[in-house]
Design a protein around this motif. Structure first.
Motif, mmCIF file in Angstrom:
data_model
loop_
_atom_site.group_PDB
_atom_site.id
_atom_site.type_symbol
_atom_site.label_atom_id
_atom_site.label_comp_id
_atom_site.label_asym_id
_atom_site.label_seq_id
_atom_site.Cartn_x
_atom_site.Cartn_y
_atom_site.Cartn_z
ATOM 1 N N PRO A 11 16.294 12.874 51.582
ATOM 2 C CA PRO A 11 16.336 11.861 52.643
ATOM 3 C C PRO A 11 14.979 11.806 53.347
ATOM 4 C CG PRO A 11 18.166 13.423 52.834
ATOM 5 C CD PRO A 11 17.220 13.974 51.826
ATOM 6 N N ARG A 27 20.984 9.242 60.394
ATOM 7 C CA ARG A 27 20.486 9.015 59.045
ATOM 8 C C ARG A 27 21.040 7.750 58.409
ATOM 9 N NH1 ARG A 27 18.172 13.857 56.794
ATOM 10 N NH2 ARG A 27 18.645 15.678 58.033
ATOM 11 N N VAL A 30 19.849 5.522 55.118
ATOM 12 C CA VAL A 30 18.929 6.560 54.662
ATOM 13 C C VAL A 30 17.976 6.041 53.591
ATOM 14 C CG1 VAL A 30 18.972 9.008 54.150
ATOM 15 C CG2 VAL A 30 21.143 7.725 54.312
ATOM 16 N N PRO A 63 21.481 12.286 41.723
ATOM 17 C CA PRO A 63 22.410 11.188 41.470
ATOM 18 C C PRO A 63 21.686 10.031 40.785
ATOM 19 C CG PRO A 63 21.794 11.261 43.782
ATOM 20 C CD PRO A 63 21.209 12.477 43.142
ATOM 21 N N PRO A 64 22.436 9.032 40.295
ATOM 22 C CA PRO A 64 21.799 7.928 39.567
ATOM 23 C C PRO A 64 20.642 7.290 40.318
ATOM 24 C CG PRO A 64 24.188 7.783 39.363
ATOM 25 C CD PRO A 64 23.913 8.920 40.302
ATOM 26 N N GLN A 65 20.744 7.244 41.669
ATOM 27 C CA GLN A 65 19.665 6.580 42.429
ATOM 28 C C GLN A 65 18.316 7.292 42.296
ATOM 29 O OE1 GLN A 65 20.711 6.640 46.645
ATOM 30 N NE2 GLN A 65 19.732 8.611 46.882
ATOM 31 N N ARG A 87 28.105 13.896 37.331
ATOM 32 C CA ARG A 87 28.921 14.261 38.498
ATOM 33 C C ARG A 87 29.101 15.780 38.554
ATOM 34 N NH1 ARG A 87 31.573 9.890 41.420
ATOM 35 N NH2 ARG A 87 32.738 11.459 42.571
ATOM 36 N N ALA A 90 26.817 17.979 40.885
ATOM 37 C CA ALA A 90 26.863 17.884 42.348
ATOM 38 C C ALA A 90 27.221 19.217 42.985
ATOM 39 C CB ALA A 90 27.861 16.823 42.771
ATOM 40 N N GLY A 91 26.618 19.471 44.141
ATOM 41 C CA GLY A 91 26.935 20.679 44.902
ATOM 42 C C GLY A 91 26.265 21.918 44.368
ATOM 43 N N CYS B 20 26.225 11.355 56.670
ATOM 44 C CA CYS B 20 25.846 11.682 55.282
ATOM 45 C C CYS B 20 24.349 11.537 55.066
ATOM 46 C CB CYS B 20 26.582 10.789 54.293
ATOM 47 S SG CYS B 20 26.084 11.135 52.588
ATOM 48 N N PRO B 21 23.683 12.611 54.643
ATOM 49 C CA PRO B 21 22.238 12.523 54.428
ATOM 50 C C PRO B 21 21.880 11.778 53.146
ATOM 51 C CG PRO B 21 23.007 14.813 54.570
ATOM 52 C CD PRO B 21 24.201 13.963 54.378
ATOM 53 N N PHE B 22 22.849 11.470 52.320
ATOM 54 C CA PHE B 22 22.539 10.926 51.000
ATOM 55 C C PHE B 22 23.060 9.504 50.781
ATOM 56 C CE2 PHE B 22 22.755 15.525 50.762
ATOM 57 C CZ PHE B 22 21.476 15.796 50.296
ATOM 58 N N GLY B 23 23.638 8.899 51.811
ATOM 59 C CA GLY B 23 24.188 7.554 51.645
ATOM 60 C C GLY B 23 25.288 7.529 50.604
ATOM 61 N N VAL B 34 33.799 7.788 48.508
ATOM 62 C CA VAL B 34 32.607 8.522 48.082
ATOM 63 C C VAL B 34 32.024 7.874 46.836
ATOM 64 C CG1 VAL B 34 33.946 10.185 46.697
ATOM 65 C CG2 VAL B 34 31.696 10.835 47.585
ATOM 66 N N ASN B 35 30.682 7.837 46.754
ATOM 67 C CA ASN B 35 30.041 7.309 45.547
ATOM 68 C C ASN B 35 29.266 8.410 44.823
ATOM 69 O OD1 ASN B 35 27.355 7.518 46.598
ATOM 70 N ND2 ASN B 35 27.700 5.637 47.793
ATOM 71 N N ASP B 36 28.552 8.012 43.779
ATOM 72 C CA ASP B 36 27.891 8.988 42.903
ATOM 73 C C ASP B 36 26.764 9.777 43.562
ATOM 74 O OD1 ASP B 36 29.492 8.551 40.782
ATOM 75 O OD2 ASP B 36 28.123 7.226 39.693
ATOM 76 N N ASN B 37 26.336 9.354 44.751
ATOM 77 C CA ASN B 37 25.228 10.071 45.382
ATOM 78 C C ASN B 37 25.667 11.358 46.069
ATOM 79 O OD1 ASN B 37 23.264 8.256 44.608
ATOM 80 N ND2 ASN B 37 23.685 6.914 46.356
ATOM 81 N N CYS B 38 26.970 11.621 46.079
ATOM 82 C CA CYS B 38 27.482 12.804 46.790
ATOM 83 C C CYS B 38 26.960 14.088 46.156
ATOM 84 C CB CYS B 38 29.010 12.806 46.756
ATOM 85 S SG CYS B 38 29.728 14.261 47.561
ATOM 86 N N THR B 39 26.434 14.972 47.016
ATOM 87 C CA THR B 39 25.972 16.263 46.512
ATOM 88 C C THR B 39 26.908 17.384 46.966
ATOM 89 O OG1 THR B 39 24.631 16.787 48.428
ATOM 90 C CG2 THR B 39 23.580 15.477 46.713
ATOM 91 N N LEU B 40 28.041 17.016 47.557
ATOM 92 C CA LEU B 40 29.029 17.991 48.026
ATOM 93 C C LEU B 40 28.441 18.936 49.072
ATOM 94 C CD1 LEU B 40 30.641 18.868 44.569
ATOM 95 C CD2 LEU B 40 31.539 17.306 46.288
ATOM 96 N N CYS B 41 27.567 18.402 49.919
ATOM 97 C CA CYS B 41 26.912 19.271 50.908
ATOM 98 C C CYS B 41 27.861 19.652 52.039
ATOM 99 C CB CYS B 41 25.656 18.619 51.469
ATOM 100 S SG CYS B 41 25.971 17.243 52.590
ATOM 101 N N GLY B 42 28.911 18.817 52.259
ATOM 102 C CA GLY B 42 29.916 19.191 53.256
ATOM 103 C C GLY B 42 29.615 18.730 54.665
#
Lengths: 265, 396
Positions: A11, A27, A30, A63-65, A87, A90-91, B20-23, B34-42
């Motif tokens: 970000p 944010r 973002v 992610p895709p972006q 997917r 992630a995490g 959300c820091p990732f949109g 939720v979309n594909d940009n999720c990084t599961l940061c919580g």
């Protein structure tokens, strides 16, 4: 010299504003940018290619972006890129991240040199570079501030330490992480921007990289975040009233009580 | 693995989208999605006022090391035969953790001709010192240092390993964690034990200091953390204390992977804003270049360095090397003191991850007060001398 530059999309902290109520960064909307420290990695790679020739490949997991970021990297002059996206990624903590990146490096056929930024501005761990070197069995030098010598089989670099710097010879293939002093990133070139327009980043997922789902992402991570909270929670903000003299004395007493100022050490 | 959204509980308030820091979150038909940009940061899980968001719980098989590893270790970094302060801090904190767990505190010392340092480590609370003393360890090399630590860990099986978040520690320790296949938390500012699960609770700033996160490593050992210097309290030294010295002879196959050709120590005064623990920053409120004399005096009294806002730098009151903020250095010291700093967003972005922020400004509406731990509305030329006087009093 074949160089792989690892990039991370983060970000954009420059575009955020403070929420006047919660005192946290807002944010929304973002903007995502190349991790600022990775721009120094990119610059180091471009400088090396000018000196010794070769090819630069940009590697990222995201992610895709994040494909958009690789396009930007092409604009800076990178020859090609690879996006690791799934997917299942992630995490990921840094252990699971280096699992994917190491597979990505192998997917690209390895490299003479891997260059990473010293850390990402969102996680601030500085762990991925050294972790990746270990995964690939490569020698490493972290926090490189200058490259004195570049040969086919070794680099001579300056490594920043807390008390100065060291001049270190690194055999290749190897990995370095770089700091700001390596040189200000150059702007994207016109030619690069033209190429970037047509660039479509190749994408590889876990299956293509030969990674099982339990090796990557949250599932493949050793560390877990159990709690997230705001620093300096409400009540920790305090205005110290009174005449300047009293307030000045009071703030020192607070800082001593908070052990922010240590007496007699 | 996924972010779970309880659509019946979600009110569509949008708090999670803002956080959300990732949109990675959208509102679809007034419900979060939720979309594909999720990084599961919580981050979103914490902000949801309806507790409608959760992270899917995953079960991992604990490896056998969790049951068999015991003891707290501190990596005793040394440079030229000198232990940096952070080693004593780690031993202080490590001793408290070891007591909570009912185990021994060990220190690991690598180098050449460094055996004399073991006495210092015992005096600072180490009950055992693991010493690898070998010419091949004379200079710092990530490869051989990591290999030796990894082999020692495999043989002795500590449950916790702490190291300083120094340049050397931040380079070496991630390599060690990867070599032994365990988790590592960087730059911790808080460490505690969860006695029920024998887990190390590791707290660190995340997202540029915007949030704090507590992290665990439940299923692998050792639990590894690098710790910020000057955060943990040293133990009271016990001169003459002794313990067990365990020598570790290096295997013949190990050799350094890199070669140190030259060591250059920093000389003279330099502005190391990013590494400084205390930064005293002057802004336009100083009124002129001579205002920085007071800034310097306070910085010196606190063992810190001098920073400046863009306004003060642009006015020519001090050099650009001192500039903090978006176009200068981003800093996150333990203590930030802003004198006559109003707090433009570009400046706040560059300093708000500081642990403690003190602001002195005549304008009660100055934005810097919104991030200040302690704020004083007043004339800095009266406030700062009072601070200096009080410091002197307390130090005797």
């Amino acid at each position: 010299m074949k160089i792989i530059v690892c990039l991370k999309q983060v970000p954009d902290t420059a575009s955020v504003k403070l929420d006047p109520v919660t005192h946290t960064l807002k944010r929304e909307g973002v903007a995502a940018v190349i991790n600022p420290f990775d721009l120094f990695a990119l610059e180091a790679a471009l400088q090396l290619r000018e000196r010794v020739g070769g090819q630069i490949l940009a590697l990222t997991m995201g992610p895709p972006q994040a494909a958009e970021m690789l396009r930007e990297a092409i604009g800076y002059g990178v020859d090609d890129g690879l996006l690791l996206s799934d997917r299942a990624f992630a995490g990921a903590d840094t252990w699971a991240t280096t699992a994917a990146l190491a597979a990505g490096v192998r997917h690209l056929g390895g490299a003479d040199l891997i260059v990473c930024g010293k850390q990402a501005v969102d996680g601030d761990t500085a762990q991925v570079g050294p972790g990746l070197a270990m995964r690939l069995g490569l020698p490493q030098v972290a926090f490189v501030k200058a490259i004195r010598e570049a040969a086919a089989d070794h680099l001579v670099v300056e490594r920043q330490m807390d008390d100065g710097y060291e001049v270190v010879s690194l055999p290749l293939p190897g990995l370095i992480t770089v700091v700001r002093e390596i040189g200000e990133p150059r702007p994207p070139s016109l030619k690069g921007k033209m190429r970037a327009k047509k660039f479509e980043a190749p994408v590889a997922g876990a299956a293509a990289l030969g990674l099982a789902e339990d090796q990557v992402g949250l599932r493949g991570s050793f560390t877990q975040v159990v709690e997230v909270f705001a620093p300096g929670a409400a009540g920790q903000r305090e205005m110290l009233p009174g005449p300047a003299e009293a307030a000045g004395r009071a703030v020192i007493d607070r800082l001593v009580a908070d052990k922010v100022i240590l007496l007699g050490s | 693995m996924a972010l779970i959204i309880d659509k019946t509980a979600c009110t569509g308030c949008g708090s999670c989208l803002d956080a959300c820091p990732f949109g990675a979150l959208d509102l679809v038909e007034d419900k979060a999605q939720v979309n594909d940009n999720c990084t599961l940061c919580g981050t979103c899980v914490e902000v949801c006022p309806e507790s409608a968001l959760s992270l899917e719980d995953i079960q991992r098989a604990a490896d056998e090391r969790t049951a068999t590893s015991r003891g707290v270790w501190v990596f005793a970094e040394q440079r030229d035969g000198v232990l940096p302060e952070v080693v004593a801090e780690l031993l202080g904190q490590g001793g408290r953790l070891a007591a909570d767990l009912g185990v021994e505190l060990g220190a690991v010392l690598l180098g050449h001709g460094v055996e004399a340092l073991a006495a210092e480590l015992f005096a600072q609370g180490a009950q055992k010192v693991y010493l690898a003393d070998d010419p091949r360890l004379a200079q710092f090399d990530d490869g051989i240092y990591a290999a030796v630590l990894a082999r020692l860990i495999a043989r002795e099986r500590p449950e916790i390993l702490l190291a300083g978040a120094t340049a050397l520690g931040r380079s070496l320790i991630p390599r060690v964690a990867t070599a032994v296949a365990t988790g590592l938390t960087a730059d911790c500012t808080g460490l505690a034990i969860d006695p029920a699960r024998r887990l190390l609770l590791q707290t660190r700033p995340a997202f540029g200091g915007n949030i704090m996160a507590t992290i665990i490593c439940p299923d692998a050992r050792p639990q590894m953390a690098t710790v910020r210097p000057r955060v943990m309290k040293k133990a009271l030294p016990q001169p003459g204390a002794t313990g067990e010295l365990v020598r570790y002879d290096l295997d013949a196959d190990l050799k350094p992977s890199t070669q140190v050709l030259e060591v250059v120590r920093a000389i003279g005064e330099q502005v190391n804003l990013t590494a400084a623990e205390v930064v005293v920053v002057g802004g336009r409120g100083l009124g002129g270049p001579e205002g920085f004399d007071l800034v310097r005096e306070l910085a010196q009294a606190l063992g810190g360095v001098v920073g400046a806002t863009r306004g003060a730098v642009d006015a020519g009151w001090i050099g650009h090397a001192h500039q903090v903020g978006q176009t200068g250095r981003t800093i996150g010291p333990k203590l930030y003191i802003g004198l006559g700093v109003s707090g433009a967003v570009q400046h706040l972005v560059g300093m708000q991850s500081s642990d403690v922020i003190v602001a002195v400004n005549t304008d009660p509406n100055a934005p810097i007060f919104s991030v200040a731990t302690y704020g004083i509305v007043g004339n800095l030329f009266a406030v700062v001398p009072a601070m200096l006087a009080r410091l002197k009093e307390l130090r005797g």
